[in-house]
Write a protein that holds these residues in place. Structure first.
Motif, PDB file in Angstrom:
ATOM      1  N   ASN A   1       8.989  10.778   3.383  1.00 61.49           N
ATOM      2  CA  ASN A   1       8.007  10.583   4.452  1.00 61.49           C
ATOM      3  C   ASN A   1       6.589  10.447   3.922  1.00 61.49           C
ATOM      4  N   SER A   2       6.403  10.708   2.631  1.00 63.37           N
ATOM      5  CA  SER A   2       5.070  10.626   2.030  1.00 63.37           C
ATOM      6  C   SER A   2       4.841   9.319   1.279  1.00 63.37           C
ATOM      7  N   VAL A   3       5.792   8.400   1.348  1.00 63.86           N
ATOM      8  CA  VAL A   3       5.648   7.127   0.639  1.00 63.86           C
ATOM      9  C   VAL A   3       4.488   6.329   1.226  1.00 63.86           C
ATOM     10  N   ASP A   4       3.681   5.770   0.350  1.00 66.04           N
ATOM     11  CA  ASP A   4       2.563   4.924   0.760  1.00 66.04           C
ATOM     12  C   ASP A   4       3.122   3.603   1.280  1.00 66.04           C
TER      13      ASP A   4
ATOM     14  N   GLU B   1      -7.522   0.334   7.486  1.00 60.84           N
ATOM     15  CA  GLU B   1      -6.086   0.118   7.609  1.00 60.84           C
ATOM     16  C   GLU B   1      -5.698  -1.247   7.062  1.00 60.84           C
ATOM     17  N   TRP B   2      -4.396  -1.486   7.041  1.00 59.27           N
ATOM     18  CA  TRP B   2      -3.855  -2.783   6.651  1.00 59.27           C
ATOM     19  C   TRP B   2      -2.984  -3.292   7.789  1.00 59.27           C
ATOM     20  N   ARG B   3      -3.196  -4.552   8.147  1.00 62.98           N
ATOM     21  CA  ARG B   3      -2.404  -5.165   9.218  1.00 62.98           C
ATOM     22  C   ARG B   3      -1.253  -5.952   8.589  1.00 62.98           C
ATOM     23  N   TRP B   4      -0.039  -5.722   9.116  1.00 58.01           N
ATOM     24  CA  TRP B   4       1.163  -6.373   8.594  1.00 58.01           C
ATOM     25  C   TRP B   4       1.258  -7.765   9.205  1.00 58.01           C
ATOM     26  N   LYS B   5       1.253  -8.790   8.367  1.00 59.99           N
ATOM     27  CA  LYS B   5       1.212 -10.162   8.865  1.00 59.99           C
ATOM     28  C   LYS B   5       2.449 -10.517   9.677  1.00 59.99           C
TER      29      LYS B   5
ATOM     30  N   THR C   1      -0.317  -1.785  12.136  1.00 58.59           N
ATOM     31  CA  THR C   1      -1.207  -1.432  11.033  1.00 58.59           C
ATOM     32  C   THR C   1      -0.624  -0.236  10.288  1.00 58.59           C
ATOM     33  N   VAL C   2      -0.894  -0.189   8.985  1.00 63.67           N
ATOM     34  CA  VAL C   2      -0.431   0.931   8.166  1.00 63.67           C
ATOM     35  C   VAL C   2      -1.621   1.501   7.410  1.00 63.67           C
ATOM     36  N   ARG C   3      -1.535   2.784   7.157  1.00 64.41           N
ATOM     37  CA  ARG C   3      -2.566   3.480   6.384  1.00 64.41           C
ATOM     38  C   ARG C   3      -1.906   4.683   5.736  1.00 64.41           C
ATOM     39  N   GLY C   4      -1.827   4.667   4.414  1.00 62.50           N
ATOM     40  CA  GLY C   4      -1.120   5.739   3.726  1.00 62.50           C
ATOM     41  C   GLY C   4       0.345   5.731   4.121  1.00 62.50           C
ATOM     42  N   ASN C   5       0.838   6.871   4.565  1.00 60.93           N
ATOM     43  CA  ASN C   5       2.242   6.962   4.983  1.00 60.93           C
ATOM     44  C   ASN C   5       2.408   6.848   6.493  1.00 60.93           C
TER      45      ASN C   5
ATOM     46  N   SER D   1      18.711   3.470  -7.838  1.00 59.97           N
ATOM     47  CA  SER D   1      18.102   2.363  -8.572  1.00 59.97           C
ATOM     48  C   SER D   1      16.907   2.796  -9.409  1.00 59.97           C
ATOM     49  N   GLY D   2      16.409   3.979  -9.132  1.00 56.90           N
ATOM     50  CA  GLY D   2      15.279   4.469  -9.907  1.00 56.90           C
ATOM     51  C   GLY D   2      13.939   3.930  -9.455  1.00 56.90           C
ATOM     52  N   VAL D   3      13.901   3.199  -8.328  1.00 62.00           N
ATOM     53  CA  VAL D   3      12.627   2.688  -7.821  1.00 62.00           C
ATOM     54  C   VAL D   3      11.772   3.860  -7.356  1.00 62.00           C
ATOM     55  N   GLU D   4      10.531   3.896  -7.793  1.00 70.17           N
ATOM     56  CA  GLU D   4       9.619   4.957  -7.366  1.00 70.17           C
ATOM     57  C   GLU D   4       8.438   4.329  -6.641  1.00 70.17           C
ATOM     58  N   TRP D   5       8.336   4.634  -5.356  1.00 73.09           N
ATOM     59  CA  TRP D   5       7.214   4.129  -4.570  1.00 73.09           C
ATOM     60  C   TRP D   5       6.032   5.077  -4.732  1.00 73.09           C
ATOM     61  N   ASN D   6       4.834   4.521  -4.635  1.00 72.64           N
ATOM     62  CA  ASN D   6       3.650   5.371  -4.668  1.00 72.64           C
ATOM     63  C   ASN D   6       3.654   6.304  -3.468  1.00 72.64           C
ATOM     64  N   GLN D   7       3.101   7.498  -3.664  1.00 65.42           N
ATOM     65  CA  GLN D   7       3.038   8.474  -2.585  1.00 65.42           C
ATOM     66  C   GLN D   7       1.581   8.768  -2.254  1.00 65.42           C
TER      67      GLN D   7
END
Length: 477
Positions: free
Chosen positions: A15-18, A36-40, A46-50, A87-93
């Motif tokens: 739940n803390s993934v950016d 914020e960031w708007r998803w095209k 809009t998203v901001r952090g998590n 898979s070992g994928v690590e998302w930024n938190q």
């Protein structure tokens, strides 16, 4: 997917993934919008952090439910994806540090003059000079010293500033807009007059544009901005000013504005207000109308896509009702249709891959429900044509009430079918109350099938690329 137990630490990490990092690494396009960031792909999201928020539906949350909704994954699949799975994928938190304490509200320092604000609002936004001068004289609009933003101030009942909305005056790029930290949403920019009419807007420029377009005697009436589409400021002014009896909703002429208008009408009706009307701009909003009047090409209005598609859906159901009217055991037919479509609705991917079968089953279930309603009403000596029933559905459909994603809609249909089955299997003679309950169940099933049809036609194509990415990730585990 088999049952997976997640520890509290894993769920917290998921739940803390950016979400900005998550979407960008999925190949999604994001557009900066203030903090914020708007998803095209979904431009009202809009998203901001998590955290995320879908403005058109006034719903939001954090990373797990974001992935569940927009990638159509179950809770275990969403958590697995977000914590990287095998898979070992690590998302930024997002930072786990304690957030800074909320600042007390403080107005930005005023500039010595308002030249830039006047130039911007009059020359670029075409606000009437006399109207703007009035609000400036009342010290409700001013120019801040540091950035030369237009500041629209909201006062409480004692005349104390409690809210301030800032609007950038630079014409290059996306202009800045946002509230001063600590602003109280109940006291946004407004004007209270003597008449019993309150006009409601999304933003200060909308309000000033409307007044400019309807300048004659404007000070007699009342106006309030919602700081978006939240109801708090409107309700506060109605509470403080009991002489206001008639509410005119003047929100943007787009998907978000149309949904918000419906939601606000429900809120006002629930509060006992009966004089509720709607005024829509010819273009996207009142400032676009003002631009058009001054020879500038406006942003056009956007009708709600579900309301645009609904008549075509109803037309198909109308023709299908004629075909199914000769069907004898329609209840068994509805059950067969549901059993056929249920596995296809297990995920967005399977629903899209079997779109034609999904569409046909949902149409048959909706039309069959209308025919059964018609038969039930005839037995109750309340003759109504299927055309009238379809017209009633089309008239009563409210897009702001059509929430939820495919899993939610599928669950509603499952509950409807199960509820009808239990009623049909009940022993004994049906009372009038039993018949009315069954009638309501058929009506609910028809409406839920129509909502699912609209979702499949409008939302599913936009969601498919994201779902495919998530599906590929899950299958690779």
């Amino acid at each position: 997917m088999t049952y997976i137990h997640f520890t509290d630490e894993q769920k917290q990490r998921a739940n803390s993934v950016d979400l900005v990092d998550f979407l960008q690494r999925q190949g999604e396009q994001l557009i900066r919008s203030g903090r914020e960031w708007r998803w095209k792909r979904f431009d009202s999201v809009t998203v901001r952090g998590n955290e995320w928020f879908r403005h058109s539906r006034k719903e939001g949350g954090r990373a797990i439910d974001f992935v569940q909704q927009f990638f159509d994954l179950s809770f275990p699949e969403a958590v697995t994806l977000l914590i990287g799975g095998e898979s070992g994928v690590e998302w930024n938190q997002i930072s786990k540090s304690t957030p800074a304490p909320r600042k007390d509200f403080a107005l930005p320092k005023a500039n010595l003059d308002m030249r830039r604000v006047f130039a911007y609002l009059i020359k670029q936004r075409f606000i009437d000079r006399d109207v703007l001068s009035h609000f400036a004289h009342e010290k409700l609009v001013y120019e801040d010293k540091e950035y030369h933003n237009a500041v629209f101030m909201g006062l409480d009942e004692k005349g104390v500033a409690r809210h301030a909305h800032k609007r950038g005056t630079y014409t290059q790029g996306e202009p800045y807009k946002g509230n001063v930290e600590g602003s109280d949403p109940k006291y946004s920019f407004h004007w209270i007059g003597e008449s019993d009419i309150l006009h409601v807007f999304e933003a200060p420029v909308d309000m000033l544009s409307f007044i400019t377009l309807n300048k004659n005697g404007w000070q007699r009436h009342s106006y309030v901005t919602l700081d978006g589409v939240s109801e708090h400021a409107m309700l506060r002014q109605l509470e403080l000013n009991p002489h206001l009896k008639s509410v005119v909703l003047c929100l943007d002429h787009d998907e978000a504005g149309i949904e918000a208008t419906g939601r606000l009408k429900d809120i006002l009706s629930g509060k006992g207000y009966t004089e509720i009307s709607v005024m829509q701009s010819q273009n996207k909003d009142w400032n676009e109308d003002l631009k058009a009047r001054n020879g500038v090409s406006p942003i056009p209005a956007q009708e709600h896509p579900k309301l645009v598609l609904l008549p075509a859906v109803v037309a198909v159901l109308h023709d299908l009702c004629k075909v199914l009217s000769a069907q004898k055991d329609l209840d068994s037919f509805l059950t067969e249709c549901y059993e056929t479509v249920e596995p296809f609705l297990a995920s967005g991917k399977s629903a899209t891959e079997n779109a034609e079968a999904v569409r046909e089953c949902l149409q048959c279930m909706a039309a069959g429900s209308f025919v059964l309603m018609h038969r039930q009403l005839r037995q109750m000596e309340q003759p109504v044509t299927t055309e009238q029933l379809l017209q009633k559905l089309e008239y009563s459909y409210r897009p702001h009430e059509d929430r939820g994603w495919l899993r939610t809609k599928t669950e509603h249909i499952r509950q409807d079918v199960s509820d009808i089955g239990r009623q049909l299997q009940a022993s004994g003679i049906r009372t009038l109350a039993d018949k009315e309950k069954l009638l309501s169940s058929y009506q609910r099933l028809a409406l839920d099938c129509v909502k699912a049809l609209l979702f499949v036609e409008l939302e599913m194509p936009k969601m498919l690329p994201a779902q495919e990415q998530a599906s590929n990730f899950i299958m690779a585990m």
